[in-house]
Design an enzyme around this catalytic site. Structure first.
Site, PDB file in Angstrom:
ATOM      1  N   GLU A   1       0.794  -1.230   0.000  1.00 13.24           N
ATOM      2  CA  GLU A   1       0.000   0.000   0.000  1.00 13.24           C
ATOM      3  C   GLU A   1       0.829   1.285   0.000  1.00 13.24           C
ATOM      4  OE1 GLU A   1      -4.038  -1.339   2.195  1.00 13.24           O
ATOM      5  OE2 GLU A   1      -2.397  -1.016   3.576  1.00 13.24           O
ATOM      6  N   VAL A   2       1.701   1.408  -0.969  1.00 13.17           N
ATOM      7  CA  VAL A   2       2.514   2.622  -1.045  1.00 13.17           C
ATOM      8  C   VAL A   2       1.726   3.711  -1.771  1.00 13.17           C
ATOM      9  CG1 VAL A   2       4.715   3.571  -1.800  1.00 13.17           C
ATOM     10  CG2 VAL A   2       4.566   1.172  -1.125  1.00 13.17           C
TER      11      VAL A   2
END
Ligand SMILES: *[C@@H]1O[C@H](CO)[C@@H](O)[C@H](O)[C@H]1NC(C)=O
Length: 532
Positions: A328-329
């Protein structure tokens, strides 16, 4: 006939009822189900005063083997809970001794359980003795757990074990539980209690998601400001080095590996409080917003910091795996930042931000492999990278067609840990344990070799809505459903209906052992949970 039913008839019914009640508590009492299991109705009485654990003469491990000596003490109290010696004191007969003899091939008493440690054991119970043999002390621990679950009490409280033969080994070598100590702080005691319960279900990896956006409770020797400024409280809501050591050693005594996760480049807001210039400043229309995004991958100082942090982690955590996260960057902050964009141009990445993420993770993988560690990453890292050369183990977590992803990772020749179906923190019908049971990690089209790359699975208990108040009931006994899937033979454990009474029985055993496991349905346990 009914009209003639007399006192004898009632007595007989009562007797029948007592017998049925008694047998209810002996339904194949081992969870997770052993691979081969033959049991008979021949039973032997056990009495605490004449019961002994001992080492076989040919055993490589002998008295002084810390892991087993401590396990004998633990299992004695688990087998004979809180001084319940039945009614044996009323008898004047001489007690027949019963000895549980252990034989282990390797003297690995001082080491740590490893990714390829054998957990195989054989257990045979006959008159006056139980014989447990294993290749390693970790296998012996699994066998002791099984033995403790074979022991049951009759209605007057006497202890029995039936004649039994078991050959057992796990289906999957990696059987993990993730606890998240960043969204809520979990007291060390709550972690230790979870390790106890994990051993009861034969889990063997504690994946410690120790830090994340909300807080950084790990007290680093090299960077004390990380917890000093990033923890919820710098004195009370931290894990000191001594805390971490006690978690690792408590886990080791139960044959459980501790896999630490220092998740980056996303999920690092708390890191930024104690380490300046680590996070990326976010911009809007050329001006800094004052907010920060993921770790800044464009600065050499970032990699110097990471190298020091992982060097420390490698010496603190003995396991050969380390989890690098990578999930989840948020790419929008990176793309807003002019110096990151300039760096992208220089590197020839254009505007392909997943490439930048891959670049970053590869640097970390190199850092950790230089420290002799195998890195584990969340699935996005695999999804974003074109060549998977540097990756080793990928954890599949996204919902949807997770077996498609498992297949893709295995086809690429990488090891897989499956977590998607076991997100126990997600809202949903909590009583529906069966959905955690009917998961088939190998039900994808692939070669034998590809299936062997699926090394196991993991129950994830994320911490948004979990702290020490509800940790145990939220995990147990649902995590035990996953435990049987990961340990036992798939064909022998395909029926939910057959598993149900066994799981209910096992849940009662958890209560007896002080684990507040949730009820699965209407019913009762002979020994109800007494509260704290
Ligand atoms: C153990 O033996 C008892 C009585 O001898 C019998 O009722 C029970 O079913 C047996 N349990 C198992 C698991 O075979």
């Amino acid at each position: 006939m009914n009209g003639m039913c007399s006192v004898t008839c009632t007595m007989n019914n009562l007797l029948l009822w007592v017998i049925l009640q008694g047998s209810l508590h002996t339904v194949e009492g081992v969870w997770p189900l052993p691979q081969t299991f033959t049991t008979s109705t021949v039973r032997y009485q056990l009495k605490p005063q004449s019961f002994h654990f001992g080492y076989r003469r040919e055993s490589a491990a002998q008295r002084g083997c810390s892991v087993l000596d401590a396990a004998f003490k633990r299992y004695f109290t688990l087998i004979f809970p809180n001084g319940t010696a039945g009614n044996s004191k009323l008898h004047f007969s001489v007690d027949e001794p019963f000895t549980a003899e252990i034989s282990v091939d390797h003297h690995d008493c001082e080491g740590y359980p490893k990714e390829d440690s054998s957990e195989r054991y054989n257990l045979s119970v006959s008159a006056g003795r139980a014989f447990l043999s294993a290749e390693t002390v970790w296998g012996a621990l699994r066998g002791l757990e099984t033995f403790s679950q074979l022991v049951y009490q009759d209605n007057v409280g006497s202890f029995f074990v039936n004649k039994t033969d078991i050959e057992d080994f796990p289906q999957f070598q990696y059987r993990g539980i993730l606890l998240d100590t960043s969204r809520h702080y979990l007291p060390v005691q709550a972690i230790l209690k979870t390790l106890d319960a994990m051993a009861y279900s034969k889990f063997n990896v504690f994946h410690w998601h120790i830090v994340d956006d909300p807080s950084f409770p790990y007290q680093s020797r090299t960077f004390p400001d990380l917890s000093g400024k990033g923890a919820f409280h710098p004195m009370t809501h931290i894990y000191r080095q001594s805390d971490v050591r006690s978690v690792i050693s408590y886990a080791r005594m139960r044959g459980i590996r501790v896999l630490p996760e220092f998740d980056s480049p996303g999920h690092t807001q708390s890191w930024g409080k104690g380490q300046s210039d680590l996070l990326t400043p976010c911009f809007r229309r050329g001006a800094p917003l004052g907010t920060f995004g993921p770790v800044n991958p464009a600065l050499p100082s970032t990699y110097q910091f990471m190298a020091s942090l992982f060097k420390e982690a490698a010496s603190v955590f003995p396991d050969s795996y380390v989890h690098l996260g990578g999930d989840e960057v948020d790419l929008s902050c990176w793309s807003s930042n002019p110096s990151i964009r300039a760096f992208m141009q220089k590197m020839g990445f254009g505007v392909d931000f997943p490439k930048l993420e891959t670049f970053y993770i590869e640097k970390l993988v190199n850092i950790t492999s230089a420290l002799n560690k195998t890195s584990v990453v969340w699935q996005e890292v695999f999804d974003n990278s074109v060549q998977h050369g540097s990756l080793s183990v990928v954890e599949v977590w996204k919902q949807g067609c997770y077996l498609c992803e498992v297949r893709r990772v295995a086809k690429a020749g990488l090891r897989v840990i499956l977590a998607s179906p076991w997100y126990l923190d997600l809202p949903g019908p909590t009583h529906n344990w069966a959905r955690y049971y009917t998961v088939w990690p190998l039900a994808f089209k692939g070669t034998e070799e590809q299936k062997r790359l699926v090394i196991g699975g993991e129950v994830c208990l994320w911490g948004e809505y979990v702290d020490a108040t509800n940790l145990a009931p939220r995990l147990w006994p649902r995590a035990s459903a996953a435990a049987e899937r990961l340990w036992s033979d798939e064909k022998q454990t395909s029926s939910v209906d057959r598993a149900f009474p066994r799981l209910q029985d096992f849940r009662c055993r958890l209560l007896r052992r002080g684990i507040p496991a949730e009820p699965l349905d209407v019913g009762h346990c002979r020994h109800e949970y007494q509260g704290v």
